[in-house]
Design a protein around this motif. Structure first.
Motif, PDB file in Angstrom:
ATOM      1  N   LEU A 118    -102.174 -37.498 -59.149  1.00 26.39           N
ATOM      2  CA  LEU A 118    -100.772 -37.817 -59.412  1.00 26.39           C
ATOM      3  C   LEU A 118    -100.350 -39.095 -58.701  1.00 26.39           C
ATOM      4  CD1 LEU A 118     -99.277 -34.217 -59.027  1.00 26.39           C
ATOM      5  CD2 LEU A 118     -99.839 -35.431 -61.141  1.00 26.39           C
ATOM      6  N   LYS A 119    -101.277 -39.754 -58.056  1.00 24.44           N
ATOM      7  CA  LYS A 119    -101.052 -41.030 -57.366  1.00 24.44           C
ATOM      8  C   LYS A 119     -99.943 -40.940 -56.318  1.00 24.44           C
ATOM      9  CE  LYS A 119    -103.523 -43.677 -60.505  1.00 24.44           C
ATOM     10  NZ  LYS A 119    -104.592 -42.782 -60.744  1.00 24.44           N
ATOM     11  N   GLY A 120    -100.069 -39.940 -55.459  1.00 21.20           N
ATOM     12  CA  GLY A 120     -99.140 -39.824 -54.348  1.00 21.20           C
ATOM     13  C   GLY A 120     -97.941 -38.927 -54.617  1.00 21.20           C
ATOM     14  N   GLY A 121     -97.780 -38.495 -55.849  1.00 19.02           N
ATOM     15  CA  GLY A 121     -96.663 -37.608 -56.135  1.00 19.02           C
ATOM     16  C   GLY A 121     -96.913 -36.216 -55.581  1.00 19.02           C
ATOM     17  N   GLU A 122     -95.848 -35.529 -55.250  1.00 18.91           N
ATOM     18  CA  GLU A 122     -95.996 -34.185 -54.717  1.00 18.91           C
ATOM     19  C   GLU A 122     -96.302 -33.213 -55.855  1.00 18.91           C
ATOM     20  OE1 GLU A 122     -93.523 -30.899 -52.155  1.00 18.91           O
ATOM     21  OE2 GLU A 122     -92.956 -32.999 -52.026  1.00 18.91           O
ATOM     22  N   ALA A 123     -97.218 -32.318 -55.601  1.00 18.71           N
ATOM     23  CA  ALA A 123     -97.626 -31.343 -56.616  1.00 18.71           C
ATOM     24  C   ALA A 123     -96.498 -30.355 -56.881  1.00 18.71           C
ATOM     25  CB  ALA A 123     -98.863 -30.596 -56.156  1.00 18.71           C
ATOM     26  N   PRO A 124     -96.222 -30.057 -58.160  1.00 16.03           N
ATOM     27  CA  PRO A 124     -95.189 -29.072 -58.477  1.00 16.03           C
ATOM     28  C   PRO A 124     -95.632 -27.653 -58.113  1.00 16.03           C
ATOM     29  CG  PRO A 124     -96.228 -29.885 -60.478  1.00 16.03           C
ATOM     30  CD  PRO A 124     -96.791 -30.665 -59.336  1.00 16.03           C
ATOM     31  N   GLU A 125     -94.706 -26.741 -58.149  1.00 16.54           N
ATOM     32  CA  GLU A 125     -94.985 -25.352 -57.777  1.00 16.54           C
ATOM     33  C   GLU A 125     -96.093 -24.741 -58.639  1.00 16.54           C
ATOM     34  OE1 GLU A 125     -95.050 -22.104 -55.532  1.00 16.54           O
ATOM     35  OE2 GLU A 125     -93.857 -23.887 -55.083  1.00 16.54           O
ATOM     36  N   ALA A 126     -96.180 -25.125 -59.906  1.00 17.65           N
ATOM     37  CA  ALA A 126     -97.230 -24.587 -60.785  1.00 17.65           C
ATOM     38  C   ALA A 126     -98.617 -24.927 -60.255  1.00 17.65           C
ATOM     39  CB  ALA A 126     -97.051 -25.131 -62.201  1.00 17.65           C
TER      40      ALA A 126
END
Length: 90
Positions: free
Chosen positions: A43-51
């Protein structure tokens, strides 16, 4: 081979074996965080969603197929999902 040379060789071999095991030991303690981190790299540094967190949690319990399908449903590529899910149960 002289006994003193043989003894030194055995000690050197044991030291290398123990040192190698110590270097690889931290990798054996991967968990849900390692799975999530692998996905976040995609995700290139994005925070992973709850899923993603839920899917990686499934992988930790050994449900690899559920982990992979959960990650791919969340938009993670299949290759990354498989790699991430294999990190969970270790």
């Amino acid at each position: 081979m002289r006994p003193s040379t043989r003894f030194a060789s055995v000690l050197t071999g044991l030291a290398l074996a123990v040192g190698g095991a110590a270097l690889t030991a931290p990798a054996a303690h991967a968990d849900v965080s390692a799975c999530i981190n692998r996905v976040e790299r995609e995700l290139k540094g994005g925070e992973a969603p709850e899923a993603v967190r839920t899917a990686c949690g499934n992988g930790e319990t050994g449900a690899q197929a559920t982990c992979v399908s959960g990650l791919t449903a969340g938009g993670v590529t299949h290759g990354t999902a498989v790699a991430a899910c294999t990190l969970s149960p270790q």
